[in-house]
Design a protein around this motif. Structure first.
Motif, PDB file in Angstrom:
ATOM      1  N   GLY A 133     124.895  -1.348  70.888  1.00 49.30           N
ATOM      2  CA  GLY A 133     125.486  -0.149  70.305  1.00 49.30           C
ATOM      3  C   GLY A 133     124.487   0.897  69.864  1.00 49.30           C
ATOM      4  N   THR A 134     123.202   0.719  70.167  1.00 53.07           N
ATOM      5  CA  THR A 134     122.176   1.691  69.772  1.00 53.07           C
ATOM      6  C   THR A 134     121.447   2.214  70.998  1.00 53.07           C
ATOM      7  OG1 THR A 134     120.363   0.078  69.504  1.00 53.07           O
ATOM      8  CG2 THR A 134     121.846   0.420  67.617  1.00 53.07           C
ATOM      9  N   ARG A 135     120.726   3.306  70.782  1.00 53.70           N
ATOM     10  CA  ARG A 135     119.881   3.880  71.828  1.00 53.70           C
ATOM     11  C   ARG A 135     118.417   3.749  71.436  1.00 53.70           C
ATOM     12  NH1 ARG A 135     121.671   9.876  72.550  1.00 53.70           N
ATOM     13  NH2 ARG A 135     120.205   9.758  74.295  1.00 53.70           N
ATOM     14  N   THR A 136     117.539   3.793  72.409  1.00 51.13           N
ATOM     15  CA  THR A 136     116.100   3.726  72.172  1.00 51.13           C
ATOM     16  C   THR A 136     115.594   5.069  71.653  1.00 51.13           C
ATOM     17  OG1 THR A 136     115.909   2.147  73.996  1.00 51.13           O
ATOM     18  CG2 THR A 136     113.880   3.203  73.245  1.00 51.13           C
ATOM     19  N   THR A 137     114.674   5.029  70.706  1.00 49.22           N
ATOM     20  CA  THR A 137     114.119   6.264  70.160  1.00 49.22           C
ATOM     21  C   THR A 137     113.543   7.128  71.278  1.00 49.22           C
ATOM     22  OG1 THR A 137     113.587   5.192  68.066  1.00 49.22           O
ATOM     23  CG2 THR A 137     112.442   7.246  68.556  1.00 49.22           C
ATOM     24  N   ARG A 138     113.915   8.405  71.268  1.00 47.50           N
ATOM     25  CA  ARG A 138     113.413   9.336  72.276  1.00 47.50           C
ATOM     26  C   ARG A 138     113.179  10.696  71.643  1.00 47.50           C
ATOM     27  NH1 ARG A 138     116.728  10.780  77.724  1.00 47.50           N
ATOM     28  NH2 ARG A 138     118.014  11.935  76.227  1.00 47.50           N
ATOM     29  N   PHE A 139     112.062  11.320  72.037  1.00 44.47           N
ATOM     30  CA  PHE A 139     111.708  12.639  71.525  1.00 44.47           C
ATOM     31  C   PHE A 139     111.724  13.660  72.647  1.00 44.47           C
ATOM     32  CE2 PHE A 139     109.458   9.592  68.819  1.00 44.47           C
ATOM     33  CZ  PHE A 139     109.862   9.999  67.551  1.00 44.47           C
ATOM     34  N   LEU A 140     112.030  14.883  72.290  1.00 41.92           N
ATOM     35  CA  LEU A 140     111.874  16.023  73.191  1.00 41.92           C
ATOM     36  C   LEU A 140     110.766  16.893  72.627  1.00 41.92           C
ATOM     37  CD1 LEU A 140     115.638  16.941  73.763  1.00 41.92           C
ATOM     38  CD2 LEU A 140     114.153  15.513  75.198  1.00 41.92           C
ATOM     39  N   ALA A 141     109.743  17.164  73.423  1.00 41.08           N
ATOM     40  CA  ALA A 141     108.585  17.924  72.955  1.00 41.08           C
ATOM     41  C   ALA A 141     108.656  19.363  73.450  1.00 41.08           C
ATOM     42  CB  ALA A 141     107.293  17.269  73.435  1.00 41.08           C
ATOM     43  N   ASP A 142     108.453  20.306  72.526  1.00 36.93           N
ATOM     44  CA  ASP A 142     108.463  21.728  72.851  1.00 36.93           C
ATOM     45  C   ASP A 142     107.041  22.264  72.690  1.00 36.93           C
ATOM     46  OD1 ASP A 142     108.792  24.426  73.110  1.00 36.93           O
ATOM     47  OD2 ASP A 142     110.230  24.653  71.474  1.00 36.93           O
ATOM     48  N   PHE A 143     106.441  22.688  73.796  1.00 35.16           N
ATOM     49  CA  PHE A 143     105.066  23.192  73.788  1.00 35.16           C
ATOM     50  C   PHE A 143     105.019  24.715  73.917  1.00 35.16           C
ATOM     51  CE2 PHE A 143     104.724  18.814  75.271  1.00 35.16           C
ATOM     52  CZ  PHE A 143     103.657  18.337  74.531  1.00 35.16           C
ATOM     53  N   SER A 144     106.137  25.394  73.690  1.00 32.61           N
ATOM     54  CA  SER A 144     106.189  26.835  73.907  1.00 32.61           C
ATOM     55  C   SER A 144     105.433  27.617  72.831  1.00 32.61           C
ATOM     56  CB  SER A 144     107.649  27.308  73.966  1.00 32.61           C
ATOM     57  OG  SER A 144     108.320  27.014  72.746  1.00 32.61           O
ATOM     58  N   GLY A 145     105.262  27.059  71.660  1.00 22.78           N
ATOM     59  CA  GLY A 145     104.544  27.731  70.579  1.00 22.78           C
ATOM     60  C   GLY A 145     103.091  27.306  70.501  1.00 22.78           C
ATOM     61  N   GLU A 146     102.434  27.685  69.410  1.00 26.84           N
ATOM     62  CA  GLU A 146     101.031  27.334  69.236  1.00 26.84           C
ATOM     63  C   GLU A 146     100.860  25.848  68.971  1.00 26.84           C
ATOM     64  OE1 GLU A 146      99.277  29.723  66.221  1.00 26.84           O
ATOM     65  OE2 GLU A 146      99.544  31.610  67.305  1.00 26.84           O
ATOM     66  N   GLU A 147     101.840  25.224  68.346  1.00 29.52           N
ATOM     67  CA  GLU A 147     101.784  23.802  68.070  1.00 29.52           C
ATOM     68  C   GLU A 147     102.991  23.104  68.692  1.00 29.52           C
ATOM     69  OE1 GLU A 147     101.438  22.982  63.938  1.00 29.52           O
ATOM     70  OE2 GLU A 147      99.503  23.997  63.713  1.00 29.52           O
ATOM     71  N   ARG A 148     102.786  21.855  69.074  1.00 30.31           N
ATOM     72  CA  ARG A 148     103.878  21.062  69.638  1.00 30.31           C
ATOM     73  C   ARG A 148     104.960  20.833  68.582  1.00 30.31           C
ATOM     74  NH1 ARG A 148     103.193  14.702  70.815  1.00 30.31           N
ATOM     75  NH2 ARG A 148     102.969  14.827  68.542  1.00 30.31           N
ATOM     76  N   VAL A 149     106.210  20.987  68.984  1.00 33.85           N
ATOM     77  CA  VAL A 149     107.344  20.710  68.099  1.00 33.85           C
ATOM     78  C   VAL A 149     108.136  19.553  68.700  1.00 33.85           C
ATOM     79  CG1 VAL A 149     109.496  21.580  67.113  1.00 33.85           C
ATOM     80  CG2 VAL A 149     107.496  23.088  67.298  1.00 33.85           C
ATOM     81  N   LEU A 150     108.330  18.494  67.914  1.00 30.98           N
ATOM     82  CA  LEU A 150     109.104  17.347  68.365  1.00 30.98           C
ATOM     83  C   LEU A 150     110.510  17.411  67.807  1.00 30.98           C
ATOM     84  CD1 LEU A 150     106.711  14.254  68.027  1.00 30.98           C
ATOM     85  CD2 LEU A 150     107.359  15.465  70.105  1.00 30.98           C
ATOM     86  N   ARG A 151     111.466  17.070  68.643  1.00 27.19           N
ATOM     87  CA  ARG A 151     112.846  16.914  68.208  1.00 27.19           C
ATOM     88  C   ARG A 151     113.306  15.507  68.584  1.00 27.19           C
ATOM     89  NH1 ARG A 151     115.235  21.886  66.959  1.00 27.19           N
ATOM     90  NH2 ARG A 151     114.009  23.688  67.652  1.00 27.19           N
ATOM     91  N   VAL A 152     114.113  14.915  67.731  1.00 28.51           N
ATOM     92  CA  VAL A 152     114.623  13.572  67.988  1.00 28.51           C
ATOM     93  C   VAL A 152     115.900  13.668  68.798  1.00 28.51           C
ATOM     94  CG1 VAL A 152     115.519  11.459  66.958  1.00 28.51           C
ATOM     95  CG2 VAL A 152     113.603  12.636  65.900  1.00 28.51           C
ATOM     96  N   ASP A 153     115.905  13.008  69.940  1.00 23.21           N
ATOM     97  CA  ASP A 153     117.075  12.988  70.804  1.00 23.21           C
ATOM     98  C   ASP A 153     117.910  11.724  70.566  1.00 23.21           C
ATOM     99  OD1 ASP A 153     118.646  14.085  73.031  1.00 23.21           O
ATOM    100  OD2 ASP A 153     117.919  12.344  74.139  1.00 23.21           O
ATOM    101  N   ALA A 154     117.238  10.636  70.144  1.00 24.72           N
ATOM    102  CA  ALA A 154     117.920   9.376  69.851  1.00 24.72           C
ATOM    103  C   ALA A 154     117.013   8.541  68.952  1.00 24.72           C
ATOM    104  CB  ALA A 154     118.239   8.610  71.131  1.00 24.72           C
ATOM    105  N   ARG A 155     117.622   7.671  68.139  1.00 27.17           N
ATOM    106  CA  ARG A 155     116.851   6.799  67.257  1.00 27.17           C
ATOM    107  C   ARG A 155     117.338   5.363  67.386  1.00 27.17           C
ATOM    108  NH1 ARG A 155     115.694   8.991  61.283  1.00 27.17           N
ATOM    109  NH2 ARG A 155     114.446   7.082  61.383  1.00 27.17           N
ATOM    110  N   SER A 156     116.377   4.453  67.452  1.00 30.99           N
ATOM    111  CA  SER A 156     116.721   3.039  67.563  1.00 30.99           C
ATOM    112  C   SER A 156     116.955   2.448  66.178  1.00 30.99           C
ATOM    113  CB  SER A 156     115.592   2.275  68.262  1.00 30.99           C
ATOM    114  OG  SER A 156     114.473   2.151  67.397  1.00 30.99           O
ATOM    115  N   ALA A 157     117.359   1.213  66.148  1.00 31.87           N
ATOM    116  CA  ALA A 157     117.491   0.487  64.890  1.00 31.87           C
ATOM    117  C   ALA A 157     116.094   0.148  64.371  1.00 31.87           C
ATOM    118  CB  ALA A 157     118.300  -0.789  65.113  1.00 31.87           C
ATOM    119  N   SER A 158     116.003  -0.265  63.120  1.00 28.23           N
ATOM    120  CA  SER A 158     114.720  -0.665  62.543  1.00 28.23           C
ATOM    121  C   SER A 158     114.463  -2.147  62.787  1.00 28.23           C
ATOM    122  CB  SER A 158     114.707  -0.361  61.043  1.00 28.23           C
ATOM    123  OG  SER A 158     115.755  -1.057  60.392  1.00 28.23           O
ATOM    124  N   ILE A 159     113.232  -2.555  62.562  1.00 33.72           N
ATOM    125  CA  ILE A 159     112.845  -3.957  62.716  1.00 33.72           C
ATOM    126  C   ILE A 159     113.044  -4.660  61.374  1.00 33.72           C
ATOM    127  CG2 ILE A 159     110.957  -5.538  63.267  1.00 33.72           C
ATOM    128  CD1 ILE A 159     109.695  -3.223  64.875  1.00 33.72           C
TER     129      ILE A 159
END
Length: 238
Positions: free
Chosen positions: A34-60
């Protein structure tokens, strides 16, 4: 990395039902229904990389930590290692190394990743259970360095600028190894692997960081999953 260095190890991890690489890794993650694997979308359009969370997994959970070890690595990417699990690791290992990203990262209302101050997290009370806290320069800005280094060793990585080892008494800068950078992905994980290898050899922290710098440098010369040939280690690090 540890296979290449001949180091006996195990991996404890979790993933979602969408994890597609279970047949390609030596230690597959525990799949949480019922969960998804953690995944990020990286935006390099600016001076610094911006990460956005697309999905988050459960914790250990703490009960997943069933192995005794000389060194344990807490290197989640987005809160997979809970405070309770980190404490459990410290009870089962002689030394614990933690990557600051798994302690500091939070998400704003638009899904953007940012680093909260360490003192505002429950991990601040656990610093005494860590042997080393590794942080990038950006992550280090979320730390009260004087307070943190009084309780544990802090290693700040700076890419081409090398790394700096901070303890309660000393501050030592180690230069990077000169290489041609192709892709920085995985450099931090390789750095931690190199530092771990140094601890297993019984080396002082500064020499561990020198070895870690070399491992990290090998990672940035490759695209994709880094592979390190330890036979190419400089004589000074053998």
């Amino acid at each position: 990395m540890f296979d290449a260095a001949g180091v006996d190890h195990v991996v404890v991890s979790v993933a979602g039902e969408d994890f597609a690489y279970a047949d390609r890794v030596r230690y597959p993650p525990r799949i949480v229904p019922g969960t998804r694997t953690t995944r990020f979308l990286a935006d390099f359009s600016g001076e610094e990389r911006v990460l956005r969370v697309d999905a988050r997994s459960a914790s250990i959970p703490p009960e997943d930590i069933v192995f005794d070890a000389r060194v344990a690595l807490a290197c989640g990417v987005m809160g997979e290692v809970t405070p309770e699990t980190l404490l459990r690791m410290s009870q089962r290992a002689r030394h614990v190394l933690a990557d600051a990203q798994c302690l500091l990262r939070a998400v704003d209302g638009e899904g953007r990743v940012w680093n909260q101050r360490l003192e505002d997290t429950p991990y601040a009370a656990l610093l005494g259970h860590l042997h080393v806290l590794k942080a990038s320069e950006e992550e280090a800005r979320a730390l009260d360095l004087d307070a943190v280094r009084a309780r544990t060793c802090v290693v700040i990585t700076g890419g081409r600028k090398g790394s700096t080892v901070l303890t309660a008494r000393d501050s030592v800068h180690l230069p990077s190894w000169p290489v041609e950078e192709v892709d920085p992905t995985g450099a931090g994980d390789c750095f931690l692997a190199g530092f771990t290898l140094g601890l297993l050899r019984g080396w002082p922290l500064t020499k561990c960081a020198e070895l870690a710098n070399w491992f990290g440098a090998q990672a940035v010369t490759q695209v994709g999953v880094p592979r390190v040939d330890v036979s190419k280690l400089p004589d000074v690090l053998r």
